[in-house]
Every structure is written in C-alpha cells, then in structure tokens.
Design a protein around this motif. Structure first.
Motif, PDB file in Angstrom:
ATOM      1  N   VAL A 135      -9.539  16.834  55.134  1.00  0.00           N
ATOM      2  CA  VAL A 135     -10.917  16.623  55.579  1.00  0.00           C
ATOM      3  C   VAL A 135     -11.734  17.885  55.317  1.00  0.00           C
ATOM      4  N   ASN A 136     -12.909  17.685  54.793  1.00  0.00           N
ATOM      5  CA  ASN A 136     -13.851  18.760  54.515  1.00  0.00           C
ATOM      6  C   ASN A 136     -14.199  19.484  55.823  1.00  0.00           C
TER       7      ASN A 136
ATOM      8  N   GLN B 219     -16.974  20.752  56.794  1.00  0.00           N
ATOM      9  CA  GLN B 219     -18.243  20.285  57.335  1.00  0.00           C
ATOM     10  C   GLN B 219     -18.059  18.976  58.091  1.00  0.00           C
ATOM     11  N   ASP B 220     -17.256  18.072  57.540  1.00  0.00           N
ATOM     12  CA  ASP B 220     -16.986  16.808  58.225  1.00  0.00           C
ATOM     13  C   ASP B 220     -16.249  17.060  59.538  1.00  0.00           C
TER      14      ASP B 220
ATOM     15  N   GLN C  43     -17.651  16.155  63.294  1.00  0.00           N
ATOM     16  CA  GLN C  43     -16.933  15.321  64.249  1.00  0.00           C
ATOM     17  C   GLN C  43     -16.706  16.060  65.562  1.00  0.00           C
TER      18      GLN C  43
END
Length: 143
Positions: A44-45, A47-48, A52
């Motif tokens: 997962v990035n 930023q993501d 979250q």
C-alpha cells in the motif's frame, strides 16, 4: 385516563441510521484485512496508508463527540424537566387536550419523563404518568 407515551419519528430514524453505519471495530477489521491481503510486491502506498489512518482518527473523534453530545442532551433534558415542576402543561389526547400540573419528574434510560395531575369533567383528580417531554404541547406558568 392515562396517555401512553410514543416514540418520536426522529428517535426511530436515528436508531436506524446508527445501525446502518460502520463502527470503529468494523473499520479496524477492514483495515487489517486489507493489510493482510495486500500484494507484498506492491504494498500500500504511504499516502493511502496515511489517508486511511486519518479516516480512522476522524471516525474515533466523531464517535467521542457523539457520546459527549448525548450526555449534554441528557443534562439539558433533566434540567428542563426539573424546571417544569409546579407549572401547567397541555398534552394531546384522543378527545383534544388535557391540562394538568407537573407534579413529578423522572429520569429513565429513554430520557426525562413527567407526571401530570389533572381533573376530569366531574372535578375528580387523576394522574398521567411517565410522559416524555416531547409529548407536552404547551407549558403554562399558571392555570
């Protein structure tokens, strides 16, 4: 003749909305499932991940605010109920309205309730108990 209390439409709608929303535990379960199921070659990035985490923080803050507002509402309702002692209130009934004196205030899990002492057409006193504050249509300082 007792007037039975009824729930307001907004109380029923609020309960339905709360049961349809995801809770904090649901969010954590979804988040952990996503982390477990991610592709190790394409994680997962950052930023993501941060987005979250921010959503999770916002969810927790919103939940705490709602709990505090519920407590404030209880205090306001109970203060309002105590302020009605000795005053006269009107309550809708099947044949129009009933006017009675607020003689007691109670505190239940559903909210603040009052009891009225009223007189029928023959001058006989009767009591209407456990009326939620929302069922009172008017309040008077004197008869």
């Amino acid at each position: 003749m007792a007037v039975p209390p009824i729930s307001s439409v907004s109380d029923i709608q609020n309960t339905q909305q709360m049961s349809n929303n995801l809770g904090q535990d649901d969010f954590i379960k979804l988040f952990m499932s996503q982390l477990k199921a991610q592709d190790p070659l394409e994680p997962v990035n950052n930023q993501d991940f941060l987005a979250q985490m921010a959503q999770f923080s916002l969810l927790e803050s919103s939940r705490m605010t709602n709990e505090e507002l519920a407590r404030v509402r209880q205090i306001v309702d109970s203060t309002q109920g105590v302020g009605l002692m000795g005053k006269f209130a009107e309550v809708p009934s099947g044949s129009g309205t009933v006017l009675g004196e607020v003689v007691s205030v109670g505190f239940t899990s559903a909210g603040t309730v009052v009891s009225l002492k009223a007189k029928d057409n023959n001058g006989e006193e009767f009591y209407i108990n456990d009326l939620p504050l929302t069922s009172l249509s008017r309040v008077f300082s004197g008869e």
